[in-house]
Design a protein around this motif. Structure first.
Motif, mmCIF file in Angstrom:
data_model
loop_
_atom_site.group_PDB
_atom_site.id
_atom_site.type_symbol
_atom_site.label_atom_id
_atom_site.label_comp_id
_atom_site.label_asym_id
_atom_site.label_seq_id
_atom_site.Cartn_x
_atom_site.Cartn_y
_atom_site.Cartn_z
ATOM 1 N N CYS A 4 0.847 -1.192 0.000
ATOM 2 C CA CYS A 4 0.000 0.000 0.000
ATOM 3 C C CYS A 4 0.884 1.244 0.000
ATOM 4 O O CYS A 4 1.545 1.540 0.991
ATOM 5 C CB CYS A 4 -0.906 -0.007 1.233
ATOM 6 S SG CYS A 4 -1.974 1.443 1.309
ATOM 7 N N CYS A 6 -0.186 4.389 -0.436
ATOM 8 C CA CYS A 6 -0.834 5.511 0.278
ATOM 9 C C CYS A 6 -0.456 5.535 1.750
ATOM 10 O O CYS A 6 -0.230 6.591 2.320
ATOM 11 C CB CYS A 6 -2.351 5.409 0.164
ATOM 12 S SG CYS A 6 -2.972 5.634 -1.504
ATOM 13 N N CYS A 38 -6.469 5.160 -1.707
ATOM 14 C CA CYS A 38 -7.018 5.126 -3.071
ATOM 15 C C CYS A 38 -7.731 3.807 -3.376
ATOM 16 O O CYS A 38 -8.537 3.734 -4.290
ATOM 17 C CB CYS A 38 -5.890 5.341 -4.074
ATOM 18 S SG CYS A 38 -4.730 3.953 -4.154
ATOM 19 N N CYS A 41 -4.710 -1.073 -3.725
ATOM 20 C CA CYS A 41 -4.009 -2.224 -3.172
ATOM 21 C C CYS A 41 -4.949 -3.289 -2.607
ATOM 22 O O CYS A 41 -4.484 -4.344 -2.175
ATOM 23 C CB CYS A 41 -3.057 -1.762 -2.070
ATOM 24 S SG CYS A 41 -3.934 -0.981 -0.711
HETATM 25 S S1 FES Z 1 -2.205 1.982 -2.354
HETATM 26 FE FE1 FES Z 1 -3.299 1.219 -0.651
HETATM 27 S S2 FES Z 1 -4.919 2.614 -0.404
HETATM 28 FE FE2 FES Z 1 -3.767 3.455 -2.050
#
Ligand code: FES
Length: 58
Positions: A4, A6, A38, A41
């Protein structure tokens, strides 16, 4: 390697949460926030969960 981006959560961290009892993408999100940005993931989180379930069932 990050699963992830983010929330900067690594694959190792996700494995730790699985081993610690997280049994869904939401449960992982509650622990570290992965999947709650986002959402890109989430499929990857589910893959890791499935593999983890297989390896703990064996
Ligand atoms: S890459 Fe995991 S929430 Fe965006």
């Amino acid at each position: 390697m990050f699963v992830c981006i983010c929330k900067a959560v690594t694959e190792d961290e996700v494995h730790e949460h699985c081993a610690d009892g997280a049994d869904s993408a939401d449960a992982i999100g509650e622990r570290c926030g992965a999947g709650w940005g986002c959402g890109t993931c989430v499929d990857r989180l589910k893959e890791i969960l499935e593999r983890s379930a297989v390896s703990t069932a064996a």
